[in-house]
Write an enzyme that holds these catalytic residues in place. Structure first.
Site, PDB file in Angstrom:
ATOM      1  N   TRP A 102       0.825  -1.213   0.000  1.00 46.55           N
ATOM      2  CA  TRP A 102       0.000   0.000   0.000  1.00 46.55           C
ATOM      3  C   TRP A 102       0.853   1.254   0.000  1.00 46.55           C
ATOM      4  CZ3 TRP A 102      -4.320  -0.530  -2.122  1.00 46.55           C
ATOM      5  CH2 TRP A 102      -5.116  -1.652  -1.915  1.00 46.55           C
ATOM      6  N   ASP A 169      -1.758   6.309   6.731  1.00 40.19           N
ATOM      7  CA  ASP A 169      -2.827   5.475   6.185  1.00 40.19           C
ATOM      8  C   ASP A 169      -3.158   4.440   7.260  1.00 40.19           C
ATOM      9  OD1 ASP A 169      -4.449   3.682   4.894  1.00 40.19           O
ATOM     10  OD2 ASP A 169      -3.077   3.311   3.204  1.00 40.19           O
ATOM     11  N   LYS A 193     -12.767  -1.704   6.443  1.00 41.26           N
ATOM     12  CA  LYS A 193     -12.086  -2.689   7.290  1.00 41.26           C
ATOM     13  C   LYS A 193     -12.557  -2.581   8.737  1.00 41.26           C
ATOM     14  CE  LYS A 193      -8.948  -2.860   3.683  1.00 41.26           C
ATOM     15  NZ  LYS A 193      -8.009  -2.095   2.878  1.00 41.26           N
TER      16      LYS A 193
END
Ligand SMILES: *Cc1c(COP(=O)(O)O)cnc(C)c1O
Length: 356
Positions: A102, A169, A193
């Protein structure tokens, strides 16, 4: 219906009581005679929902006054672009700590906008500590992926960055453990999530970082637009924000972030301690960087991995297949995964190991 435990990395398991509430209210939201999906985003009931969601998030994370809370679309992935578009001007530099897939994606977008300096970890199974001396003083921000969903790692102590804003993040672990928001300039997370369904992205941004985007920045990519209009410049993902608010209520009812952390620690300990003494399964991550949310593991060979996944699915353990870049298995045990689900998974793994 047999009991199914959903170990998906995202979209992920939601609290059952939240889904039941959604079902109860689906046709008639609080006596309006309409579904929440049908309400104008400018209506009083929706105004209460979005304001309530913000207030709950502020309460749960003790978000200081000098931060805005924004609800956006485009996922964490759009934040990869928005962050440099808003914070990285011509001739300025941003620093990215690369700890996995990511962060690799995040830095690619920043590279298109301005100058970037990267810090790549030596191995994707550990994250070293960083201090202010690792960064150049005039960096605009330092970006981290605080929990690496695919690799199963997390920072053990956040980098000291001095006066440089730290941008994180937190998509795969926001609200899973205590957090000092004041350490960060900007925190962002896709909801699917730990916060709710897909479709809404949350950002917590320090006020002084808003309003610096260049004139050519598209209006929907400018944080200032969301600030000025209370995240209602255009139609927001109303249903996703509604479910997010219910999830935040559930977190509060279950002991807040501290309650989540205690339960998450217990779940993770259970799975890691079994894996570590197992002769069949293995997790490669250095102990102090192990994620509480995403736990990758592999058996001794690919044939066993495949057989394990097949049998696990038949027994009701869903989405345990590891990311293709890591292989094997991954159990994502977000806030909404009940302790019972992890206990049963460990039992299943023990029985599977015995049969080998
Ligand atoms: C899932 C995930 C993303 C991607 O989120 P989207 O909402 O699909 O854009 C980004 N970063 C991390 C850490 C993630 O876990």
């Amino acid at each position: 219906m047999k009991t199914v435990y959903n170990f998906s990395a995202g979209p992920a398991v939601l609290p059952k009581s939240v889904l039941e509430k959604v079902q109860q209210e689906l046709l008639d939201y609080e006596g309006t005679g309409m579904s929440v999906m049908e309400l104008s985003h400018r209506s009083a009931p929706f105004q209460q929902i979005i304001e309530g969601a913000e207030a709950l998030l502020r309460e749960l994370l003790s978000i200081p006054e000098d931060y805005h809370v924004l609800f956006m679309q485009g996922g964490a992935s759009l934040q990869f672009s928005m962050i440099p578009l808003n914070l990285l001007g011509p001739g300025q530099t941003a620093e990215y700590i690369l700890t996995g897939s990511w962060s690799d994606k995040a830095v690619k977008e920043a590279d298109k906008v301005g100058e970037v300096r990267t810090h790549k970890v030596e191995t994707q199974t550990a994250i070293p500590s960083y201090s202010a001396k690792d960064f150049s003083e005039n960096a605009q921000y330092v970006h981290i992926t605080s929990n690496n969903t695919i690799e199963g790692t997390r920072f053990n102590g956040y980098p000291e960055t001095g006066d440089i804003p730290l941008v994180a993040d937190m998509s795969s672990h926001i609200l899973s453990e205590k957090l000092d928001v004041s350490r960060f300039g900007l925190i962002y997370a896709g909801a699917q999530k730990n916060l709710g369904p897909s479709g809404v992205t949350v950002a917590i941004i320090r006020k002084d970082l808003v309003g610096n985007a260049p004139d050519h920045c598209p209006v929907l990519l400018n944080y200032e637009t969301y600030v000025k209009h209370g995240s209602l410049f255009n139609t927001p993902p109303t249903f996703a924000i509604y479910v997010l608010k219910l999830v935040l209520e559930w977190v509060k009812e279950n002991g807040g972030v501290e309650g989540m952390e205690a339960r998450n620690q217990e779940k993770a300990d259970l799975l890691y301690s079994y894996i570590d003494q197992s002769g069949l399964f293995h997790n490669p991550v250095r102990e102090e960087n192990r994620s509480l949310m995403n736990i990758p593991f592999t058996a001794t060979d690919d044939e066993i991995n495949a057989r394990f996944l097949k049998e696990a699915k038949e027994a009701g353990f869903e989405f345990l297949k590891g990311h293709r870049s890591v292989g094997g298995m991954r159990a994502s045990i977000y806030n909404a995964m009940p302790l019972e689900g992890v206990k049963e998974l460990v039992e299943f793994m023990k029985n599977f190991e015995k049969k080998q």
